[in-house]
Design a protein around this motif. Sequence first.
Motif, PDB file in Angstrom:
ATOM      1  N   LEU A 166      -1.582  -0.709  11.687  1.00 27.40           N
ATOM      2  CA  LEU A 166      -0.296  -0.534  11.006  1.00 27.40           C
ATOM      3  C   LEU A 166       0.406  -1.850  10.700  1.00 27.40           C
ATOM      4  O   LEU A 166       1.586  -1.868  10.399  1.00 27.40           O
ATOM      5  CB  LEU A 166       0.598   0.380  11.841  1.00 27.40           C
ATOM      6  CG  LEU A 166       0.075   1.818  11.902  1.00 27.40           C
ATOM      7  CD1 LEU A 166       0.740   2.588  13.030  1.00 27.40           C
ATOM      8  CD2 LEU A 166       0.276   2.513  10.581  1.00 27.40           C
ATOM      9  N   GLN A 167      -0.302  -2.967  10.773  1.00 29.08           N
ATOM     10  CA  GLN A 167       0.270  -4.271  10.480  1.00 29.08           C
ATOM     11  C   GLN A 167       0.044  -4.648   9.025  1.00 29.08           C
ATOM     12  O   GLN A 167      -0.992  -4.339   8.459  1.00 29.08           O
ATOM     13  CB  GLN A 167      -0.371  -5.342  11.357  1.00 29.08           C
ATOM     14  CG  GLN A 167      -0.132  -5.157  12.830  1.00 29.08           C
ATOM     15  CD  GLN A 167       1.319  -5.395  13.206  1.00 29.08           C
ATOM     16  OE1 GLN A 167       2.045  -6.100  12.529  1.00 29.08           O
ATOM     17  NE2 GLN A 167       1.743  -4.799  14.291  1.00 29.08           N
ATOM     18  N   ASP A 168       0.971  -5.346   8.437  1.00 36.94           N
ATOM     19  CA  ASP A 168       0.803  -6.033   7.149  1.00 36.94           C
ATOM     20  C   ASP A 168       0.264  -5.175   6.008  1.00 36.94           C
ATOM     21  O   ASP A 168      -0.695  -5.542   5.338  1.00 36.94           O
ATOM     22  CB  ASP A 168      -0.079  -7.276   7.335  1.00 36.94           C
ATOM     23  CG  ASP A 168       0.529  -8.241   8.341  1.00 36.94           C
ATOM     24  OD1 ASP A 168       1.767  -8.339   8.392  1.00 36.94           O
ATOM     25  OD2 ASP A 168      -0.229  -8.880   9.080  1.00 36.94           O
ATOM     26  N   TRP A 169       0.860  -4.047   5.772  1.00 32.96           N
ATOM     27  CA  TRP A 169       0.491  -3.190   4.646  1.00 32.96           C
ATOM     28  C   TRP A 169       1.251  -3.641   3.406  1.00 32.96           C
ATOM     29  O   TRP A 169       2.373  -4.138   3.491  1.00 32.96           O
ATOM     30  CB  TRP A 169       0.853  -1.736   4.945  1.00 32.96           C
ATOM     31  CG  TRP A 169      -0.091  -1.055   5.885  1.00 32.96           C
ATOM     32  CD1 TRP A 169      -0.580  -1.550   7.063  1.00 32.96           C
ATOM     33  CD2 TRP A 169      -0.657   0.234   5.715  1.00 32.96           C
ATOM     34  NE1 TRP A 169      -1.406  -0.627   7.640  1.00 32.96           N
ATOM     35  CE2 TRP A 169      -1.474   0.475   6.839  1.00 32.96           C
ATOM     36  CE3 TRP A 169      -0.540   1.203   4.739  1.00 32.96           C
ATOM     37  CZ2 TRP A 169      -2.176   1.657   7.006  1.00 32.96           C
ATOM     38  CZ3 TRP A 169      -1.242   2.383   4.904  1.00 32.96           C
ATOM     39  CH2 TRP A 169      -2.051   2.598   6.020  1.00 32.96           C
ATOM     40  N   THR A 170       0.641  -3.462   2.240  1.00 28.88           N
ATOM     41  CA  THR A 170       1.376  -3.738   1.011  1.00 28.88           C
ATOM     42  C   THR A 170       2.262  -2.541   0.688  1.00 28.88           C
ATOM     43  O   THR A 170       2.020  -1.424   1.120  1.00 28.88           O
ATOM     44  CB  THR A 170       0.428  -4.012  -0.173  1.00 28.88           C
ATOM     45  OG1 THR A 170      -0.388  -2.872  -0.397  1.00 28.88           O
ATOM     46  CG2 THR A 170      -0.416  -5.247   0.078  1.00 28.88           C
ATOM     47  N   GLY A 209      10.593   7.709  -8.739  1.00 30.08           N
ATOM     48  CA  GLY A 209       9.367   6.936  -8.913  1.00 30.08           C
ATOM     49  C   GLY A 209       8.409   7.163  -7.775  1.00 30.08           C
ATOM     50  O   GLY A 209       8.438   8.188  -7.101  1.00 30.08           O
ATOM     51  N   THR A 210       7.538   6.168  -7.565  1.00 33.23           N
ATOM     52  CA  THR A 210       6.548   6.251  -6.500  1.00 33.23           C
ATOM     53  C   THR A 210       6.566   4.982  -5.660  1.00 33.23           C
ATOM     54  O   THR A 210       6.949   3.913  -6.122  1.00 33.23           O
ATOM     55  CB  THR A 210       5.117   6.439  -7.058  1.00 33.23           C
ATOM     56  OG1 THR A 210       4.805   5.344  -7.908  1.00 33.23           O
ATOM     57  CG2 THR A 210       4.995   7.744  -7.813  1.00 33.23           C
ATOM     58  N   LEU A 211       6.136   5.153  -4.440  1.00 33.78           N
ATOM     59  CA  LEU A 211       6.022   4.065  -3.486  1.00 33.78           C
ATOM     60  C   LEU A 211       4.623   4.220  -2.898  1.00 33.78           C
ATOM     61  O   LEU A 211       4.279   5.289  -2.398  1.00 33.78           O
ATOM     62  CB  LEU A 211       7.099   4.256  -2.430  1.00 33.78           C
ATOM     63  CG  LEU A 211       7.276   3.259  -1.316  1.00 33.78           C
ATOM     64  CD1 LEU A 211       8.708   3.324  -0.821  1.00 33.78           C
ATOM     65  CD2 LEU A 211       6.325   3.507  -0.192  1.00 33.78           C
ATOM     66  N   ILE A 212       3.784   3.205  -3.001  1.00 35.43           N
ATOM     67  CA  ILE A 212       2.428   3.289  -2.472  1.00 35.43           C
ATOM     68  C   ILE A 212       2.281   2.264  -1.352  1.00 35.43           C
ATOM     69  O   ILE A 212       2.479   1.068  -1.561  1.00 35.43           O
ATOM     70  CB  ILE A 212       1.374   3.023  -3.565  1.00 35.43           C
ATOM     71  CG1 ILE A 212       1.524   4.059  -4.680  1.00 35.43           C
ATOM     72  CG2 ILE A 212      -0.041   3.066  -2.968  1.00 35.43           C
ATOM     73  CD1 ILE A 212       0.654   3.782  -5.889  1.00 35.43           C
ATOM     74  N   THR A 213       1.971   2.757  -0.146  1.00 36.97           N
ATOM     75  CA  THR A 213       1.690   1.867   0.970  1.00 36.97           C
ATOM     76  C   THR A 213       0.174   1.785   1.113  1.00 36.97           C
ATOM     77  O   THR A 213      -0.516   2.803   1.068  1.00 36.97           O
ATOM     78  CB  THR A 213       2.329   2.374   2.274  1.00 36.97           C
ATOM     79  OG1 THR A 213       1.905   3.704   2.538  1.00 36.97           O
ATOM     80  CG2 THR A 213       3.846   2.344   2.185  1.00 36.97           C
ATOM     81  N   SER A 214      -0.347   0.571   1.252  1.00 39.32           N
ATOM     82  CA  SER A 214      -1.800   0.372   1.326  1.00 39.32           C
ATOM     83  C   SER A 214      -2.153  -0.509   2.512  1.00 39.32           C
ATOM     84  O   SER A 214      -1.469  -1.505   2.780  1.00 39.32           O
ATOM     85  CB  SER A 214      -2.312  -0.309   0.054  1.00 39.32           C
ATOM     86  OG  SER A 214      -2.010   0.464  -1.082  1.00 39.32           O
ATOM     87  N   PRO A 215      -3.253  -0.169   3.207  1.00 38.43           N
ATOM     88  CA  PRO A 215      -3.688  -0.984   4.347  1.00 38.43           C
ATOM     89  C   PRO A 215      -4.250  -2.319   3.873  1.00 38.43           C
ATOM     90  O   PRO A 215      -4.537  -2.488   2.685  1.00 38.43           O
ATOM     91  CB  PRO A 215      -4.777  -0.129   4.995  1.00 38.43           C
ATOM     92  CG  PRO A 215      -5.296   0.723   3.889  1.00 38.43           C
ATOM     93  CD  PRO A 215      -4.129   0.972   2.971  1.00 38.43           C
ATOM     94  N   PRO A 216      -4.417  -3.258   4.799  1.00 34.72           N
ATOM     95  CA  PRO A 216      -4.996  -4.556   4.431  1.00 34.72           C
ATOM     96  C   PRO A 216      -6.376  -4.383   3.802  1.00 34.72           C
ATOM     97  O   PRO A 216      -7.092  -3.437   4.099  1.00 34.72           O
ATOM     98  CB  PRO A 216      -5.102  -5.296   5.771  1.00 34.72           C
ATOM     99  CG  PRO A 216      -4.156  -4.598   6.687  1.00 34.72           C
ATOM    100  CD  PRO A 216      -4.092  -3.176   6.221  1.00 34.72           C
ATOM    101  N   GLU A 217      -6.738  -5.313   2.935  1.00 34.03           N
ATOM    102  CA  GLU A 217      -8.021  -5.247   2.239  1.00 34.03           C
ATOM    103  C   GLU A 217      -9.208  -5.411   3.176  1.00 34.03           C
ATOM    104  O   GLU A 217     -10.328  -5.078   2.806  1.00 34.03           O
ATOM    105  CB  GLU A 217      -8.077  -6.305   1.140  1.00 34.03           C
ATOM    106  CG  GLU A 217      -7.143  -5.996  -0.006  1.00 34.03           C
ATOM    107  CD  GLU A 217      -7.224  -7.035  -1.115  1.00 34.03           C
ATOM    108  OE1 GLU A 217      -8.133  -7.888  -1.074  1.00 34.03           O
ATOM    109  OE2 GLU A 217      -6.383  -6.982  -2.019  1.00 34.03           O
TER     110      GLU A 217
END
Length: 165
Positions: A152-156, A138-146
């Motif tokens: 590098l803190q609190d990414w989804t 599958g896939t894993l998507i890391t996203s920065p805060p909105e």
Amino acid sequence: MLIGAMVSFMASGNAAAQDIDGPACTDLALFQKLEELIYVDHGPEGVHPGDRRILRWAVHDAEDNRIGVFHVITTVLQSVEGRGDAVTASGTIVFPNGDVVASITTDLPDASDTERSTLGPVDWAIVGGTGDFASATGTLITSPPEDGDYNLQDWTLDITMSCPG
């Protein structure tokens, strides 16, 4: 000395969530909190092939329960004028019921910057796993805060996966 530090760094997160059941092999919406980042400069000062970023994030569910640890090792392949640093990264999310293994090749504006990362979401390929995640794909998507801050803190951490078999 470096090997001893690496073993200590990687082992320090492995007791992540021993009292919490791990998630199922399905789509997951999680978030990660940076615990540690080390930049290892292997050559002359500055970014060069072989330099590494070693990261450890605590993985939390929607209720803010710590349910795992995401270990990542990023290796610089080369610096490209006008593009930044081409890197490859391997990551393992350690859950109580198994591990999810992911990989990516991408660009970073500056691999040596331990405060900031890429300029947007990062799409990883899930390449396998252990335990309940054996044969995971599958896939894993890391996203920065909105808020647009690419620290590098609190990414989804959005995971779309299946575990055939």
